[in-house]
Design a protein around this motif. Structure first.
Motif, PDB file in Angstrom:
ATOM      1  N   VAL A 153      28.379  26.060-116.167  1.00 48.13           N
ATOM      2  CA  VAL A 153      28.752  24.708-116.571  1.00 48.13           C
ATOM      3  C   VAL A 153      27.989  24.395-117.864  1.00 48.13           C
ATOM      4  N   ALA A 154      28.723  24.036-118.901  1.00 48.00           N
ATOM      5  CA  ALA A 154      28.116  23.835-120.219  1.00 48.00           C
ATOM      6  C   ALA A 154      26.982  22.820-120.191  1.00 48.00           C
ATOM      7  N   GLN A 155      27.143  21.740-119.439  1.00 50.55           N
ATOM      8  CA  GLN A 155      26.100  20.723-119.391  1.00 50.55           C
ATOM      9  C   GLN A 155      24.820  21.276-118.767  1.00 50.55           C
ATOM     10  N   GLU A 156      24.948  22.147-117.781  1.00 50.71           N
ATOM     11  CA  GLU A 156      23.777  22.762-117.155  1.00 50.71           C
ATOM     12  C   GLU A 156      23.163  23.816-118.082  1.00 50.71           C
ATOM     13  N   LEU A 157      24.010  24.598-118.748  1.00 49.01           N
ATOM     14  CA  LEU A 157      23.525  25.598-119.697  1.00 49.01           C
ATOM     15  C   LEU A 157      22.760  24.924-120.834  1.00 49.01           C
ATOM     16  N   GLU A 158      23.266  23.791-121.282  1.00 53.52           N
ATOM     17  CA  GLU A 158      22.640  23.079-122.390  1.00 53.52           C
ATOM     18  C   GLU A 158      21.221  22.618-122.050  1.00 53.52           C
ATOM     19  N   GLU A 159      20.955  22.316-120.777  1.00 52.06           N
ATOM     20  CA  GLU A 159      19.613  21.900-120.377  1.00 52.06           C
ATOM     21  C   GLU A 159      18.596  23.029-120.528  1.00 52.06           C
ATOM     22  N   VAL A 160      19.044  24.266-120.347  1.00 45.81           N
ATOM     23  CA  VAL A 160      18.150  25.425-120.396  1.00 45.81           C
ATOM     24  C   VAL A 160      18.186  26.104-121.763  1.00 45.81           C
ATOM     25  N   PHE A 161      19.381  26.257-122.327  1.00 48.39           N
ATOM     26  CA  PHE A 161      19.583  26.921-123.614  1.00 48.39           C
ATOM     27  C   PHE A 161      20.409  26.019-124.540  1.00 48.39           C
ATOM     28  N   PRO A 162      19.828  24.938-125.064  1.00 57.74           N
ATOM     29  CA  PRO A 162      20.616  24.026-125.903  1.00 57.74           C
ATOM     30  C   PRO A 162      21.214  24.705-127.137  1.00 57.74           C
ATOM     31  N   GLU A 163      20.602  25.764-127.595  1.00 56.17           N
ATOM     32  CA  GLU A 163      21.100  26.459-128.789  1.00 56.17           C
ATOM     33  C   GLU A 163      22.399  27.223-128.539  1.00 56.17           C
ATOM     34  N   LEU A 164      22.806  27.364-127.283  1.00 56.93           N
ATOM     35  CA  LEU A 164      24.030  28.097-126.960  1.00 56.93           C
ATOM     36  C   LEU A 164      25.240  27.195-126.768  1.00 56.93           C
TER      37      LEU A 164
END
Length: 70
Positions: free
Chosen positions: A44-55
Motif C-alpha cells: 500500500v503506497a501510503q504505508e510504503l511512504e511511511e517507511v521509504f518516502p523516497e520511493l
C-alpha cells in the motif's frame, strides 16, 4: 549499470516494517485502465511512504476526454 552504490545499515529493519498484501483489481469497473487480472501482490503506497518516502510520488490521472476532446 550502476553509478553509485550505498550500503544502508538499517535497511533490513526498514524492510521488516513493510506489510505486503494480496489483492485483485476491479477490472470490470475500470476497464479503461487495462489492469492485470487475477491475484496481485504489492504494498500500500501510503504505508510504503511511511517507511521509504523516497520511493513514493504523487501522480494525477489525466481527465477523461470524449472523441471531440471535451
Amino acid at each position: 549499470a550502476q553509478d553509485e552504490r550505498t550500503s544502508h545499515r538499517r535497511g533490513l529493519e526498514r524492510i521488516m516494517q513493510l506489510r505486503p498484501s494480496s489483492y485483485a483489481y476491479r477490472t470490470e469497473e475500470f476497464q479503461y485502465m487495462h489492469l492485470a487480472e487475477g491475484q496481485q501482490y504489492g504494498l500500500v503506497a501510503q504505508e510504503l511512504e511511511e517507511v521509504f518516502p523516497e520511493l513514493v510520488r504523487q501522480v494525477q490521472r489525466p481527465a477523461d476526454l470524449d472523441s471531440t476532446g471535451n
